[in-house]
Design an enzyme around this catalytic site. Structure first.
Site, PDB file in Angstrom:
ATOM      1  CB  SER A 144      -0.974  -0.047   1.186  1.00  0.00           C
ATOM      2  OG  SER A 144      -1.914   0.975   1.093  1.00  0.00           O
ATOM      3  CG  ASP A 305      -2.583  -0.576  -2.937  1.00  0.00           C
ATOM      4  OD1 ASP A 305      -2.400   0.557  -2.443  1.00  0.00           O
ATOM      5  OD2 ASP A 305      -3.276  -1.455  -2.387  1.00  0.00           O
TER       6      ASP A 305
END
Length: 578
Positions: A144, A305
């Site tokens: 992330s 992401d």
């Protein structure tokens, strides 16, 4: 014990000489201990860690081991295995493609079919692909918004949502049965393709996903006729959002999109952003330089992401200001509900879902529109789980879900936070307010004036290594059992212990159960409606403190937060040293 594991890795015939050199070159005994004193934890978020050799690091061996556990879980759960497939996606991080292939080839070696994206994609597109391709599970390789040395491995169920506690524990039980990390199965990429176990996916999924995202627009006529009026600066922050975000907005008719060139290309080194997180205002520095000439209506950026999105707008002084995740969530909650009301389209059983650490302003707005607000534990997987529940039992119609950490979702075809979806709704909202002669900051101030000046703050305390892990446990024990029931003269009226599933009213000394999964989290609510939550991070060596106050004005809220923050920090230091 850790030394024995270290020696096993150095002497293993499965590890390359280069990998052995990395281990031999470690001079600090503490570093060796930290790499080998335990296995990298597989929690409800899967794996996340620093990329390096070692059992407590993420590398192709720990990825394969986790995948072997997932393979065993799937083969046991879906006996026979003929119809089992797993979809796999990955982002722009270093080694993401290699880890995705390592996972894919382990699954294939176990006779499980794999749908692997042909190149990087946003995490929410993997969630979509799992359901669209009727896979039994999904994997995303991403860390992330963490710094560049991190990567991660997230597992999704057949509903397209991240696996929650029960499934994660079962997968972990299979992982723990694997004694030898180097004995897990694998096969060659070419053999997997030849045996039709490995299917490469791309444009067909992209196209159907983007069509569904476009269908979520509420004021479709406005977008059709006025999309050209909105001027946008967008940064993908070196991640996977560049193509899908721009393609979706372009197909909707937004033509004035200016991308931050220096942050456009995928790059796992994140050369312009040490911390590639839209929560960090510094990632917008280049965009703000561009804004001097372009003068956009809105600036936004997505994380590597592309499941989180951060928004920058002009304030009353004409200065660009980064909105918090809560502020964007308040704006979207109100925009969606007010637009649906105007169209007479709010369903009687409509629901907004948020997490327990997310602003209570959303509850006030939902109440105003006669819509149910539902709290879930921190983590978007719990919002996805509720969406699945609603679809199954019809109890509520999901309208919108969000969390304070910049994650948003509308629609039910994705079961995770989705910055592609959020970007379209944010642009539509900004366009709508522009036609009314105001910007998003002014719209936010109007909401504060109506519902109260809510202010939230997050404090993260990093506590690394084995000692840090023990300190975190000590802090939670102190707060759970030894803390006073007052902050200066303000009483704590409620203590919610999500590990014990108990809500205690400290005024009339009553208790009631909490009907959420057990989690090592504490929430304290004070008599002035301020609150704080203490939660060890599930993915990083951190303990997180979430704070909220309500003021009579922005200045009042700011002042209250400063005082509240200092009080909470005092309590934390007592707990830390207690």
């Amino acid at each position: 014990m850790y030394r024995e594991k270290y020696e096993n890795w150095i002497n293993s015939s499965f590890i390359s000489e280069m990998e052995k050199e990395e281990l031999k070159n470690i001079k600090d005994e503490k570093e060796i201990e930290d790499r080998f004193y335990k296995d990298l934890e597989f929690g409800t978020g899967g794996l996340r860690g620093i990329m390096a050799m070692g059992t407590n690091r993420i590398n192709i061996y720990t990825v394969r081991k986790a995948t072997q556990g997932l393979s065993d879980y799937l083969l046991n759960r879906y006996a026979g295995g003929e119809n089992i497939s797993v979809s796999i996606g990955y982002d722009s991080r270093l080694n993401s493609r290699e880890f995705a292939q390592a996972a894919a080839l382990n699954l294939c070696a176990n006779g499980i079919k794999v749908n692997l994206f042909d190149s990087l994609r946003p995490t929410p597109m993997l969630s979509y692909a799992v359901r669209e391709l009727k896979s039994k599970a999904g994997i995303v390789i991403t860390a992330s918004h963490n710094p560049k040395q991190y990567n991660g491995y997230k597992v999704y169920g057949e509903d397209g949502g991240q696996v929650t506690d029960a499934a994660a524990k079962e997968i972990l039980s299979y992982i723990e049965k694997i004694d030898d990390i180097f004995s897990v199965k694998t096969m060659s990429f070419d053999n997997a393709r030849e045996e039709k176990l490995l299917n490469i996916i791309g444009e067909e999924i992209d196209k159907s996903y983007i069509e569904k995202v476009k269908s979520l627009g509420i004021r479709k006529e406005l977008i059709k006729s006025r999309a050209d009026d909105l001027k946008i600066i967008y940064t993908p922050i070196h991640g996977s959002g560049n193509i899908p975000v721009r393609r979706t907005l372009g197909e909707l008719g937004y033509k004035n999109i200016y991308v931050v060139k220096e942050q456009e290309k995928p790059d796992g080194n994140f050369p312009t952003a040490q911390y590639p997180n839209p929560e960090d205002p510094k990632v917008f520095n280049i965009a703000l330089d561009m804004a001097k000439e372009i003068k956009p209506d809105i600036i936004f950026g997505t994380d590597p992401d592309c499941d989180r999105i951060g928004v920058v707008v002009k304030n009353e002084n004409g200065e660009y200001k980064t909105l918090t995740g809560n502020q964007t969530g308040i704006l979207l909650t109100h925009y969606i509900l007010s637009s649906l009301k105007e169209l007479n389209a709010i369903p009687k059983n409509g629901a907004i879902i948020k997490t327990i650490v997310t602003t209570e302003a959303a509850a006030k707005i939902a109440e105003d529109y006669g819509v149910k607000i539902i709290d879930v534990l921190t983590g978007f997987k719990y919002i996805g789980e509720k969406v699945k529940e609603f679809n199954k039992n019809g109890e509520h119609k999901f309208l919108f879900g969000f969390e304070e950490s910049y994650g948003y979702l509308a629609g039910d075809f994705v079961r995770d936070k989705d910055a592609v979806i959020a970007s379209t709704l944010i642009c539509e909202m900004a366009l709508y307010y522009k036609t009314k002669g105001i910007n998003l900051y002014e719209a936010l101030m109007n909401l504060y004036k109506k519902y109260g000046f809510y202010k939230e703050k997050l404090i993260s305390v990093e506590l690394k290594g084995k000692e840090g892990h023990e300190k975190i446990e000590n802090v939670m024990q102190y707060l759970r059992h030894s803390m006073k029931n007052k902050l200066d003269n303000i009483k704590i009226v409620k203590k919610l212990d999500y590990k014990l599933s108990l809500e205690k009213n400290l005024i009339n000394i009553t208790e009631r159960p909490i009907s959420l999964p057990k989690s090592n989290v504490l929430k304290f609510i004070l008599e002035d409606k301020s609150w704080f939550v203490v939660r060890p991070s599930g993915t990083e060596p951190k303990i997180k403190l979430y704070l909220s106050v309500i003021g009579s004005s922005m200045d009042d809220a700011d002042n209250k937060m400063e005082i509240f923050k200092s009080k909470i920090e005092e309590i934390f230091h007592e707990a830390y040293n207690g």
